[in-house]
Design an enzyme around this catalytic site. Structure first.
Site, PDB file in Angstrom:
ATOM      1  N   LYS A 124       0.813  -1.218   0.000  1.00 11.50           N
ATOM      2  CA  LYS A 124       0.000   0.000   0.000  1.00 11.50           C
ATOM      3  C   LYS A 124       0.848   1.271   0.000  1.00 11.50           C
ATOM      4  CE  LYS A 124      -1.237  -0.272   4.894  1.00 11.50           C
ATOM      5  NZ  LYS A 124      -0.100   0.428   5.467  1.00 11.50           N
TER       6      LYS A 124
ATOM      7  N   ARG B  54      -7.433   2.623  11.243  1.00  8.35           N
ATOM      8  CA  ARG B  54      -7.107   1.205  11.432  1.00  8.35           C
ATOM      9  C   ARG B  54      -8.063   0.531  12.403  1.00  8.35           C
ATOM     10  NH1 ARG B  54      -1.137   1.875  10.264  1.00  8.35           N
ATOM     11  NH2 ARG B  54      -0.173  -0.154  10.244  1.00  8.35           N
TER      12      ARG B  54
ATOM     13  N   ARG C 118      12.661  -7.469   2.982  1.00 11.09           N
ATOM     14  CA  ARG C 118      12.979  -6.074   2.673  1.00 11.09           C
ATOM     15  C   ARG C 118      14.485  -5.859   2.715  1.00 11.09           C
ATOM     16  NH1 ARG C 118       8.387  -2.453   5.969  1.00 11.09           N
ATOM     17  NH2 ARG C 118       6.849  -2.534   4.309  1.00 11.09           N
TER      18      ARG C 118
ATOM     19  N   ARG D  46      12.673  -1.797   8.560  1.00 10.43           N
ATOM     20  CA  ARG D  46      12.341  -0.974   9.727  1.00 10.43           C
ATOM     21  C   ARG D  46      12.596  -1.758  11.006  1.00 10.43           C
ATOM     22  NH1 ARG D  46       6.375   0.636   7.735  1.00 10.43           N
ATOM     23  NH2 ARG D  46       5.955  -0.296   9.763  1.00 10.43           N
TER      24      ARG D  46
ATOM     25  N   ARG E 121       1.995  -7.491  14.246  1.00  7.65           N
ATOM     26  CA  ARG E 121       1.374  -6.498  13.362  1.00  7.65           C
ATOM     27  C   ARG E 121       0.284  -7.134  12.508  1.00  7.65           C
ATOM     28  NH1 ARG E 121       6.557  -4.661  10.433  1.00  7.65           N
ATOM     29  NH2 ARG E 121       5.218  -3.371   9.135  1.00  7.65           N
TER      30      ARG E 121
END
Ligand code: AMP
Length: 193
Positions: A13, A88, A127, A133, A144
């Site tokens: 996204k 959210r 990633r 991150r 998450r």
């Protein structure tokens, strides 16, 4: 257009929000980015939010809603915006609708980019170091994704009920996802009052 981009962590996204922001010339507003910037600056808000972000838990609704709504009042957001990572939770979605309605604004479209958990996990773990991150570690990623399912899935139902939700298969190529989003946005734009 006022657009909400939904999708679990790793759905792509962020990529789509950047693309749409450039295409439609409206700001990309990422509450996650805003929080990371507060944390790196060590602001008073950082002290209240860092523990949640580090653990992959959601920041309390009142804190994040205040941050997001203040940003939406800035002049560049008055002609449209792309929200990435907000709302959210259902209470966040209701606060957003209430405030926009009082200003004669509304959400025109909510786009949900979907992908199976295994795909999301492997994308987040894969990633590149430069874009990884602190919350991209297996235990936090699992939290998450679990929190997303528990608290954010009901937000999808909220927008579906309003006839504003488009669900896009995020396992396709970026080009294919982009094309489907653009088609969905033109349809939703033509039906929004
Ligand atoms: P993101 O960059 O969107 O993945 O967000 C990173 C982290 O910021 C999340 O894991 C949450 O801890 C926090 N966060 C961002 N947006 C929200 C929100 N709308 N509600 C609660 N927490 C949020």
């Amino acid at each position: 257009m006022n657009i909400v981009l939904m999708g679990a962590p790793g759905s792509g996204k962020g990529t789509q929000a950047n693309r749409l922001s450039a295409l439609l010339r409206i700001p990309h507003i990422s509450t996650g980015e805003m929080l990371r910037s507060e944390i790196s600056l060590g602001t008073p808000l950082a002290l209240q939010v860092q523990k949640y972000v580090d653990l992959g838990e959601y920041v309390p609704d009142d804190l994040i809603t205040g941050l997001a709504l203040t940003r939406l009042d800035e002049p560049d957001a008055l002609k449209g915006f792309i929200l990435d990572g907000f709302p959210r939770t259902v209470p966040q979605a209701i606060s957003l609708d209430t405030v926009l309605e009082a200003q004669h604004r509304q959400i025109d479209a909510a786009i949900d980019i979907t992908a199976p958990t295994e795909v999301l996990m492997s994308r987040l773990l894969g990633r590149e170091a430069s874009e990884r991150r602190v919350d991209d570690v297996p235990a936090v990623i699992r939290t998450r994704l679990e929190v997303y399912k528990r608290l954010t899935h009901p937000v999808l139902a909220y927008y579906r009920q309003q006839g504003k939700l488009a669900e896009i298969d995020g396992t396709q190529s970026v080009a294919a996802v982009s094309k489907q989003i653009d088609t969905a946005l033109s349809l939703l734009r033509s039906t929004s009052s």
